[in-house]
Design a protein around this motif. Sequence first.
Motif, PDB file in Angstrom:
ATOM      1  N   ILE A  12       0.836  -1.206   0.000  1.00  0.00           N
ATOM      2  CA  ILE A  12       0.000   0.000   0.000  1.00  0.00           C
ATOM      3  C   ILE A  12       0.868   1.252   0.000  1.00  0.00           C
ATOM      4  CG2 ILE A  12      -1.644   1.351   1.385  1.00  0.00           C
ATOM      5  CD1 ILE A  12      -2.907  -1.287   2.267  1.00  0.00           C
ATOM      6  N   THR A  13       1.894   1.268   0.862  1.00  0.00           N
ATOM      7  CA  THR A  13       2.758   2.444   0.942  1.00  0.00           C
ATOM      8  C   THR A  13       3.608   2.612  -0.317  1.00  0.00           C
ATOM      9  OG1 THR A  13       4.456   1.133   2.087  1.00  0.00           O
ATOM     10  CG2 THR A  13       2.857   2.328   3.451  1.00  0.00           C
ATOM     11  N   GLN A  14       3.873   1.512  -1.029  1.00  0.00           N
ATOM     12  CA  GLN A  14       4.681   1.589  -2.246  1.00  0.00           C
ATOM     13  C   GLN A  14       3.853   1.917  -3.487  1.00  0.00           C
ATOM     14  OE1 GLN A  14       6.481  -2.278  -2.352  1.00  0.00           O
ATOM     15  NE2 GLN A  14       7.792  -1.900  -0.560  1.00  0.00           N
ATOM     16  N   THR A  15       2.548   1.820  -3.380  1.00  0.00           N
ATOM     17  CA  THR A  15       1.671   2.076  -4.528  1.00  0.00           C
ATOM     18  C   THR A  15       1.348   3.564  -4.608  1.00  0.00           C
ATOM     19  OG1 THR A  15       0.686  -0.123  -4.280  1.00  0.00           O
ATOM     20  CG2 THR A  15      -0.516   1.459  -5.622  1.00  0.00           C
ATOM     21  N   GLU A  16       1.390   4.081  -5.821  1.00  0.00           N
ATOM     22  CA  GLU A  16       1.107   5.510  -6.016  1.00  0.00           C
ATOM     23  C   GLU A  16      -0.394   5.744  -5.919  1.00  0.00           C
ATOM     24  OE1 GLU A  16       1.941   9.083  -9.267  1.00  0.00           O
ATOM     25  OE2 GLU A  16       2.850   7.105  -9.516  1.00  0.00           O
ATOM     26  N   LEU A  17      -0.806   6.346  -4.826  1.00  0.00           N
ATOM     27  CA  LEU A  17      -2.218   6.601  -4.552  1.00  0.00           C
ATOM     28  C   LEU A  17      -2.367   7.973  -3.928  1.00  0.00           C
ATOM     29  CD1 LEU A  17      -3.124   3.190  -2.833  1.00  0.00           C
ATOM     30  CD2 LEU A  17      -3.858   3.886  -5.120  1.00  0.00           C
ATOM     31  N   SER A  18      -3.589   8.481  -3.957  1.00  0.00           N
ATOM     32  CA  SER A  18      -3.874   9.712  -3.226  1.00  0.00           C
ATOM     33  C   SER A  18      -3.832   9.418  -1.736  1.00  0.00           C
ATOM     34  CB  SER A  18      -5.251  10.255  -3.617  1.00  0.00           C
ATOM     35  OG  SER A  18      -6.271   9.353  -3.219  1.00  0.00           O
ATOM     36  N   VAL A  19      -3.693  10.474  -0.930  1.00  0.00           N
ATOM     37  CA  VAL A  19      -3.621  10.298   0.523  1.00  0.00           C
ATOM     38  C   VAL A  19      -4.881   9.620   1.051  1.00  0.00           C
ATOM     39  CG1 VAL A  19      -3.458  11.509   2.729  1.00  0.00           C
ATOM     40  CG2 VAL A  19      -2.089  12.285   0.783  1.00  0.00           C
ATOM     41  N   GLU A  66     -15.315   7.154  -5.660  1.00  0.00           N
ATOM     42  CA  GLU A  66     -14.134   7.544  -6.431  1.00  0.00           C
ATOM     43  C   GLU A  66     -12.867   6.883  -5.873  1.00  0.00           C
ATOM     44  OE1 GLU A  66     -13.837  11.754  -6.613  1.00  0.00           O
ATOM     45  OE2 GLU A  66     -15.844  12.040  -7.464  1.00  0.00           O
ATOM     46  N   LEU A  67     -12.762   6.835  -4.551  1.00  0.00           N
ATOM     47  CA  LEU A  67     -11.579   6.217  -3.936  1.00  0.00           C
ATOM     48  C   LEU A  67     -11.559   4.704  -4.178  1.00  0.00           C
ATOM     49  CD1 LEU A  67     -11.391   8.105  -0.513  1.00  0.00           C
ATOM     50  CD2 LEU A  67     -10.128   8.571  -2.631  1.00  0.00           C
ATOM     51  N   LEU A  68     -12.722   4.068  -4.112  1.00  0.00           N
ATOM     52  CA  LEU A  68     -12.781   2.630  -4.376  1.00  0.00           C
ATOM     53  C   LEU A  68     -12.377   2.328  -5.813  1.00  0.00           C
ATOM     54  CD1 LEU A  68     -16.080   1.677  -2.488  1.00  0.00           C
ATOM     55  CD2 LEU A  68     -13.745   1.095  -1.817  1.00  0.00           C
ATOM     56  N   SER A  74      -5.656   0.454  -9.240  1.00  0.00           N
ATOM     57  CA  SER A  74      -4.249   0.486  -8.835  1.00  0.00           C
ATOM     58  C   SER A  74      -3.664  -0.920  -8.825  1.00  0.00           C
ATOM     59  CB  SER A  74      -4.120   1.107  -7.440  1.00  0.00           C
ATOM     60  OG  SER A  74      -4.632   0.216  -6.466  1.00  0.00           O
ATOM     61  N   GLY A  75      -2.391  -0.993  -8.467  1.00  0.00           N
ATOM     62  CA  GLY A  75      -1.735  -2.287  -8.386  1.00  0.00           C
ATOM     63  C   GLY A  75      -2.256  -3.159  -7.264  1.00  0.00           C
ATOM     64  N   LEU A  76      -3.035  -2.606  -6.342  1.00  0.00           N
ATOM     65  CA  LEU A  76      -3.617  -3.397  -5.258  1.00  0.00           C
ATOM     66  C   LEU A  76      -4.799  -4.235  -5.740  1.00  0.00           C
ATOM     67  CD1 LEU A  76      -3.598  -0.636  -2.494  1.00  0.00           C
ATOM     68  CD2 LEU A  76      -1.994  -2.537  -2.742  1.00  0.00           C
ATOM     69  N   LYS A  77      -5.433  -3.788  -6.837  1.00  0.00           N
ATOM     70  CA  LYS A  77      -6.556  -4.499  -7.449  1.00  0.00           C
ATOM     71  C   LYS A  77      -7.658  -4.809  -6.432  1.00  0.00           C
ATOM     72  CE  LYS A  77      -3.677  -6.697 -10.997  1.00  0.00           C
ATOM     73  NZ  LYS A  77      -3.234  -7.984 -11.592  1.00  0.00           N
ATOM     74  N   LEU A  78      -8.120  -3.775  -5.758  1.00  0.00           N
ATOM     75  CA  LEU A  78      -9.195  -3.971  -4.787  1.00  0.00           C
ATOM     76  C   LEU A  78     -10.457  -4.424  -5.523  1.00  0.00           C
ATOM     77  CD1 LEU A  78     -10.209  -3.635  -1.814  1.00  0.00           C
ATOM     78  CD2 LEU A  78     -11.006  -1.363  -2.517  1.00  0.00           C
ATOM     79  N   GLN A  79     -11.049  -5.486  -5.050  1.00  0.00           N
ATOM     80  CA  GLN A  79     -12.289  -5.999  -5.633  1.00  0.00           C
ATOM     81  C   GLN A  79     -13.358  -6.036  -4.552  1.00  0.00           C
ATOM     82  OE1 GLN A  79     -11.611  -9.787  -7.498  1.00  0.00           O
ATOM     83  NE2 GLN A  79     -10.315  -8.930  -9.113  1.00  0.00           N
ATOM     84  N   ARG A  80     -14.599  -5.865  -4.963  1.00  0.00           N
ATOM     85  CA  ARG A  80     -15.703  -5.946  -4.015  1.00  0.00           C
ATOM     86  C   ARG A  80     -16.859  -6.692  -4.653  1.00  0.00           C
ATOM     87  NH1 ARG A  80     -19.157  -0.418  -4.083  1.00  0.00           N
ATOM     88  NH2 ARG A  80     -18.430   0.507  -6.034  1.00  0.00           N
ATOM     89  N   GLU A  81     -17.597  -7.394  -3.828  1.00  0.00           N
ATOM     90  CA  GLU A  81     -18.768  -8.133  -4.290  1.00  0.00           C
ATOM     91  C   GLU A  81     -19.803  -8.179  -3.182  1.00  0.00           C
ATOM     92  OE1 GLU A  81     -18.259 -12.315  -4.852  1.00  0.00           O
ATOM     93  OE2 GLU A  81     -16.578 -12.415  -3.450  1.00  0.00           O
ATOM     94  N   LYS A  82     -21.045  -8.366  -3.594  1.00  0.00           N
ATOM     95  CA  LYS A  82     -22.142  -8.448  -2.638  1.00  0.00           C
ATOM     96  C   LYS A  82     -22.872  -9.761  -2.894  1.00  0.00           C
ATOM     97  CE  LYS A  82     -24.351  -4.764  -1.514  1.00  0.00           C
ATOM     98  NZ  LYS A  82     -25.235  -3.595  -1.420  1.00  0.00           N
ATOM     99  N   ALA A  95      -7.097  -8.275  -4.614  1.00  0.00           N
ATOM    100  CA  ALA A  95      -6.895  -9.394  -5.531  1.00  0.00           C
ATOM    101  C   ALA A  95      -5.451  -9.519  -6.004  1.00  0.00           C
ATOM    102  CB  ALA A  95      -7.822  -9.245  -6.739  1.00  0.00           C
ATOM    103  N   ALA A  96      -4.654  -8.468  -5.849  1.00  0.00           N
ATOM    104  CA  ALA A  96      -3.273  -8.516  -6.319  1.00  0.00           C
ATOM    105  C   ALA A  96      -2.457  -9.563  -5.567  1.00  0.00           C
ATOM    106  CB  ALA A  96      -2.620  -7.142  -6.156  1.00  0.00           C
ATOM    107  N   PHE A  97      -2.921  -9.980  -4.386  1.00  0.00           N
ATOM    108  CA  PHE A  97      -2.137 -10.897  -3.570  1.00  0.00           C
ATOM    109  C   PHE A  97      -2.621 -12.340  -3.672  1.00  0.00           C
ATOM    110  CE2 PHE A  97      -1.979  -6.676  -1.780  1.00  0.00           C
ATOM    111  CZ  PHE A  97      -0.614  -6.481  -1.640  1.00  0.00           C
ATOM    112  N   GLU A  98      -3.595 -12.586  -4.547  1.00  0.00           N
ATOM    113  CA  GLU A  98      -4.082 -13.941  -4.713  1.00  0.00           C
ATOM    114  C   GLU A  98      -3.148 -14.710  -5.645  1.00  0.00           C
ATOM    115  OE1 GLU A  98      -8.078 -13.692  -6.047  1.00  0.00           O
ATOM    116  OE2 GLU A  98      -8.828 -12.786  -4.186  1.00  0.00           O
TER     117      GLU A  98
END
Length: 280
Positions: A12-19, A66-68, A74-82, A95-98
Amino acid sequence: MEPTTGLILRRITQTELSVSAHKLATVILDAISWKDGFNGLPRGTAAFTLTDLAAKMGISRQYLTELLNELGASGLKLQREKRNGKFAPWLFRFAAFENEAASQDAVSATGDTTLSKEKVNKTIFSGQITIVAASNVFQNGWADAINSAKRALPCWNVDTQLIWDRFIAFNRARGNDRVPAGFLLGFMRRWRTSPSPAPRPEAPSLPPRVLEPKEQELLDRIKAAPTSNRQFHASDLCRLIGQAAYEARILEVIRDFGCPRFSASLAVHGQAVLAGEINR
């Protein structure tokens, strides 16, 4: 190598993201379940409603979206499902760590694995449950476990006492006096959100009512009446016998059979058809 809190936090700290996106990622990371079954969640997932997540961040729902989206791209590949309906919580995972092969510099120290070792992060459904009829879940210590787990399960919007009562009834019906606590979590996971209603008993059929002779006579006249073009036949009959005679026939039927004017007019038309005065 399995991902750990430290591994994901470094990424997370290495990925270029907004604060704000960085903060959101750490909020989600903090709620991730590292043991399958903890809080009823699959391993590596966290559960939030968007309202709760926006409140934790102190931002609007629109900005949260917008943040989601930023984390998802991003490289973190955050995924969400319901999984459990419109108002159920969302499940989040990075999902990037799967199935990611760990590099040498990504090896975590033992301090990174505290979330999976601390007692508070072990499965909360441990021990044995004694099956006692009419027990109060808020007095026997299982209410907190049910409340913690159900938010990500099909029974997320079901009353805690109702879940407990159904679980007790389920086991009593099978003659169980004592079961492993994990059975309760399994029962909640297989909760039927839309149980099929019990079949309603058919109402006993009533014997057909026997009509009085005058009722049958009126019905026979009405059946013979041309109902589809009633106004035209009324005009034809009026031209044949006159308006006064037509009204007299209707009043006579009303007097003899005690029926409304509409039924009387149909009876008059039907009698005229039977007598050959007008055509059907």
